[in-house]
Motif scaffolding. Structure first.
Motif, PDB file in Angstrom:
ATOM      1  N   SER A 163     -32.223 -34.941 -16.738  1.00  0.00           N
ATOM      2  CA  SER A 163     -33.005 -34.955 -17.969  1.00  0.00           C
ATOM      3  C   SER A 163     -33.566 -33.571 -18.287  1.00  0.00           C
ATOM      4  O   SER A 163     -34.143 -32.893 -17.425  1.00  0.00           O
ATOM      5  N   SER A 164     -33.433 -33.150 -19.527  1.00  0.00           N
ATOM      6  CA  SER A 164     -34.008 -31.865 -19.952  1.00  0.00           C
ATOM      7  C   SER A 164     -35.525 -31.902 -19.956  1.00  0.00           C
ATOM      8  O   SER A 164     -36.169 -30.851 -20.060  1.00  0.00           O
ATOM      9  N   ALA A 165     -36.117 -33.096 -19.815  1.00  0.00           N
ATOM     10  CA  ALA A 165     -37.575 -33.191 -19.724  1.00  0.00           C
ATOM     11  C   ALA A 165     -38.111 -32.482 -18.482  1.00  0.00           C
ATOM     12  O   ALA A 165     -39.311 -32.185 -18.405  1.00  0.00           O
ATOM     13  N   TRP A 166     -37.236 -32.214 -17.498  1.00  0.00           N
ATOM     14  CA  TRP A 166     -37.660 -31.452 -16.320  1.00  0.00           C
ATOM     15  C   TRP A 166     -37.752 -29.956 -16.591  1.00  0.00           C
ATOM     16  O   TRP A 166     -38.322 -29.217 -15.782  1.00  0.00           O
ATOM     17  N   ARG A 185     -50.310 -31.037 -17.301  1.00  0.00           N
ATOM     18  CA  ARG A 185     -49.189 -31.178 -16.374  1.00  0.00           C
ATOM     19  C   ARG A 185     -49.269 -30.116 -15.294  1.00  0.00           C
ATOM     20  O   ARG A 185     -49.748 -29.006 -15.509  1.00  0.00           O
ATOM     21  N   ARG A 186     -48.760 -30.476 -14.117  1.00  0.00           N
ATOM     22  CA  ARG A 186     -48.654 -29.513 -13.020  1.00  0.00           C
ATOM     23  C   ARG A 186     -47.280 -28.858 -13.071  1.00  0.00           C
ATOM     24  O   ARG A 186     -46.275 -29.503 -13.382  1.00  0.00           O
ATOM     25  N   TYR A 187     -47.241 -27.587 -12.754  1.00  0.00           N
ATOM     26  CA  TYR A 187     -45.994 -26.822 -12.785  1.00  0.00           C
ATOM     27  C   TYR A 187     -45.784 -26.116 -11.460  1.00  0.00           C
ATOM     28  O   TYR A 187     -46.712 -25.959 -10.657  1.00  0.00           O
ATOM     29  N   ALA A 188     -44.558 -25.649 -11.229  1.00  0.00           N
ATOM     30  CA  ALA A 188     -44.236 -24.773 -10.105  1.00  0.00           C
ATOM     31  C   ALA A 188     -43.841 -23.428 -10.717  1.00  0.00           C
ATOM     32  O   ALA A 188     -42.887 -23.365 -11.491  1.00  0.00           O
ATOM     33  N   ARG A 257     -41.311 -28.597  -8.611  1.00  0.00           N
ATOM     34  CA  ARG A 257     -40.791 -28.342  -9.965  1.00  0.00           C
ATOM     35  C   ARG A 257     -40.101 -29.566 -10.542  1.00  0.00           C
ATOM     36  O   ARG A 257     -40.309 -29.922 -11.698  1.00  0.00           O
ATOM     37  N   ARG A 258     -39.262 -30.194  -9.729  1.00  0.00           N
ATOM     38  CA  ARG A 258     -38.414 -31.266 -10.228  1.00  0.00           C
ATOM     39  C   ARG A 258     -38.248 -32.329  -9.153  1.00  0.00           C
ATOM     40  O   ARG A 258     -38.102 -32.003  -7.976  1.00  0.00           O
ATOM     41  N   ASP A 259     -38.271 -33.545  -9.560  1.00  0.00           N
ATOM     42  CA  ASP A 259     -38.218 -34.746  -8.729  1.00  0.00           C
ATOM     43  C   ASP A 259     -39.622 -35.154  -8.291  1.00  0.00           C
ATOM     44  O   ASP A 259     -40.053 -36.248  -8.578  1.00  0.00           O
ATOM     45  N   GLN A 260     -40.319 -34.269  -7.538  1.00  0.00           N
ATOM     46  CA  GLN A 260     -41.709 -34.559  -7.156  1.00  0.00           C
ATOM     47  C   GLN A 260     -41.813 -35.940  -6.517  1.00  0.00           C
ATOM     48  O   GLN A 260     -42.744 -36.683  -6.762  1.00  0.00           O
ATOM     49  N   ARG A 261     -40.847 -36.248  -5.683  1.00  0.00           N
ATOM     50  CA  ARG A 261     -40.839 -37.550  -5.029  1.00  0.00           C
ATOM     51  C   ARG A 261     -40.696 -37.357  -3.525  1.00  0.00           C
ATOM     52  O   ARG A 261     -40.461 -36.251  -3.036  1.00  0.00           O
ATOM     53  N   LEU A 262     -40.816 -38.431  -2.807  1.00  0.00           N
ATOM     54  CA  LEU A 262     -40.834 -38.401  -1.350  1.00  0.00           C
ATOM     55  C   LEU A 262     -39.499 -38.891  -0.807  1.00  0.00           C
ATOM     56  O   LEU A 262     -39.152 -40.062  -0.960  1.00  0.00           O
ATOM     57  N   TRP A 263     -38.735 -37.977  -0.212  1.00  0.00           N
ATOM     58  CA  TRP A 263     -37.467 -38.321   0.433  1.00  0.00           C
ATOM     59  C   TRP A 263     -37.671 -38.314   1.939  1.00  0.00           C
ATOM     60  O   TRP A 263     -38.296 -37.414   2.496  1.00  0.00           O
ATOM     61  N   LEU A 264     -37.107 -39.295   2.616  1.00  0.00           N
ATOM     62  CA  LEU A 264     -37.350 -39.464   4.045  1.00  0.00           C
ATOM     63  C   LEU A 264     -36.747 -38.335   4.875  1.00  0.00           C
ATOM     64  O   LEU A 264     -37.368 -37.840   5.822  1.00  0.00           O
TER      65      LEU A 264
END
Length: 563
Positions: A163-166, A185-188, A257-264
């Motif tokens: 998504s270009s929203a990232w 919003r938070r940025y990197a 920056r992008r995803d900002q999720r938790l991967w194991l």
């Protein structure tokens, strides 16, 4: 063979309508709850659903707000195209950042700030209108850059698959001046480009007190490395620590920056690095309880979870990531001496192994069932069969150690023989005693992944391991090389495990040192020395230039004493 896919392509393949499952009972965060109010151990007769809900509540009780750190910019800069630079651009200073307040800006004007290093955080400024009449709103465009190309090159036309929203840009309208503005919003970013899209002809604007508000779950700096440490090691260690710091938020994010999720898989590497740099056991426990509470009904832990706006699980079940839940729990227990959490989550860790051992075929070889996947690395052509056997042996050994630590060795006693059997089967099927390296699959593919995981799983002897890594990886021009820092980490770890410490240090210098020499402030999601514009997503501007799985050189230097 089921082809391994990139983690992102799995999410896309599964589809947005089936990728998430939520727990409505815990939709509201419980960050303010005292941990003591939520029992670590369940009551007699607790159902699996009640147990998962309790684990989510425990995770939420361990949530801590990130620490804010105001930081001023250091300079006004301009980008200059430079083919001699890996990142294609260099930044030249125009003026000190303090000179910004002297500029009265009108429609069409712009400026570019350099904050002197990477951070995850917010952007704030005081905006003042000056002129005959401040009689309209001000419209601004802000672009945030981790690397020079983010702010020097146009982001559109965008050619990426994600998504270009990232993309790191915003258009904002400020209605009334003067006003303190803090973007929500938070940025990197290291760089911020600000363009004045429009004002009234009757006034201009000044920017004062411009700040980045950096945020992280940690603060301070790690202890210094020993005196006499080589300068390149100090540099790579510092970049690795910054990468980790900026990914430590309310969970261990894969990238700010992008995803900002938790991967194991990322969590396991981040947690190891954190124990020797920024110890934060609350954060690791929180992440493990999130995975536990969002496990599938049969107990299998998913590859990634979302924590906002409330905890949600995701459908990709990467078998190697599920196995690494065991390793992550063991290493938390070693580092923190927290036997209570280990005892609480041990049955779930054991359940991962029960499920995975059920995938061994009649020959004792691991097979991934239809609808599930294994990651190992970003490479659709990679044959993972031998590597999967290595992962299984590696994590089974960790389960046995974990059981010993908490007094539950009797529960896994049969697994000692199973471990020996898995190693023997892997050796018999995938070790070439004539060529002295390992292969995988029907086509007998030779790859760095196969050598690394067969070594880490103890599926070859120490002497064979050294030969495998030399003959099947380091000196083999036809061997399939890693695509990501994630797999490069495990290759380096395998080198250390079998005693090739000099070769491990050389690999870190070549790969992570190469990123540092190329201009990295934090380590990247991927690094192709031959092509700075390469992106697995189709557009380099969607790449992450601060990515969790790249932070691990600091673990090698500090934990393994690889100096």
């Amino acid at each position: 063979m089921i082809e391994p896919l990139s983690r992102r392509s799995l999410l896309k393949t599964l589809g947005a309508t089936t990728a998430l499952h939520a727990l409505p009972a815990v939709a509201q965060p419980a960050g303010s709850e005292d941990r003591a109010t939520i029992p670590l151990h369940g009551e007699l007769g607790e159902t699996p659903a009640q147990q998962r809900a309790r684990w989510i509540a425990l995770a939420q009780s361990l949530r801590r707000d990130p620490i804010e750190r105001p930081e001023p910019p250091i300079a006004l800069v301009r980008p200059v195209a430079d083919a001699s630079q890996y990142l294609r651009w260099r930044m030249e200073q125009e003026a000190p950042a303090t000179a910004l307040g002297d500029r009265l800006l009108h429609r069409g004007d712009h400026f570019l700030l350099d904050f002197g290093g990477h951070r995850a955080g917010y952007f704030a400024f005081h905006l003042i209108g000056e002129g005959k009449s401040v009689d309209s709103p001000v419209r601004l465009k802000l672009t945030f850059g981790e690397v020079p190309g983010d702010v020097a090159e146009p982001l559109y036309p965008y050619k990426g698959q994600l998504s270009s929203a990232w993309l790191p840009e915003e258009i904002i309208t400020v209605d009334f001046l003067p006003q303190r503005v803090r973007l929500p919003r938070r940025y990197a970013f290291r760089y911020v480009k600000v363009e004045v899209l429009d004002t009234s002809p009757n006034f201009g604007v000044r920017f004062r007190d411009v700040q980045a508000i950096a945020v992280s779950a940690t603060h301070g700096e790690p202890a210094p490395l020993p005196a006499g440490t080589q300068e390149w090691i100090r540099q790579v260690d510092a970049i690795g620590a910054r990468t980790l710091r900026d990914c430590m938020q309310t969970s261990f994010e894969d990238g700010p920056r992008r995803d900002q999720r938790l991967w194991l898989g990322d969590l396991r590497l981040q947690a190891r690095a954190s124990y020797v740099t920024y110890p934060n056991y609350y954060l690791v426990r929180r992440c493990l309880f999130l995975f536990a509470g969002l496990a599938r009904e049969d107990g299998m832990v998913s590859a990634c979870v979302f924590e906002k706006p409330y905890p949600m699980g995701s459908e990709p079940f990467l078998n190697d990531y599920s196995a690494l839940f065991i390793s992550a729990l063991l290493e938390l227990t070693r580092a923190s001496k927290d036997l209570d959490t280990a005892r609480e989550l041990f049955p779930l860790a054991k359940r991962q192994m029960e499920i995975l051992l059920g995938r061994l075929d009649q020959d004792g070889v691991y097979r991934v069932p239809q609808g599930e996947y294994i990651f190992i690395d970003w490479n659709r052509q990679l044959d993972y069969t031998a590597a999967a056997m290595g992962v299984l042996a590696y994590t089974l050994e960790h389960l046995l150690e974990l059981a010993d630590l908490i007094g539950r060795a009797v529960d896994v006693q049969p697994y000692k023989a199973k471990l020996a059997q898995i190693r023997a089967t892997a050796h018999a099927h995938f070790y070439d005693k004539d060529r002295k390296f390992c292969f995988s699959g029907e086509k007998k593919e030779v790859s760095w992944a196969t050598q690394a995981w067969m070594v880490l799983g103890g599926c070859v002897s120490r002497e064979e391991a050294q030969a495998c890594l030399r003959n099947g990886a380091l000196t083999n021009a036809t061997s399939v090389k890693p695509s990501t820092p994630y797999l490069y980490h495990y290759v380096a770890e395998a080198l250390v495990v079998c005693g090739l410490r000099r070769e491990a240090l050389e690999l870190i210098q070549q790969y992570w040192g190469g990123m540092a020499a190329a201009g990295a402030d934090t380590f990247w999601e991927l690094y192709d020395p031959a092509d700075s514009t390469y992106s697995p997503y189709g557009d380099v501007h969607i790449n992450s230039f601060c990515h969790a799985w790249s932070c691990t050189p600091t673990w090698f230097f500090r934990d393994q004493k690889l100096l």
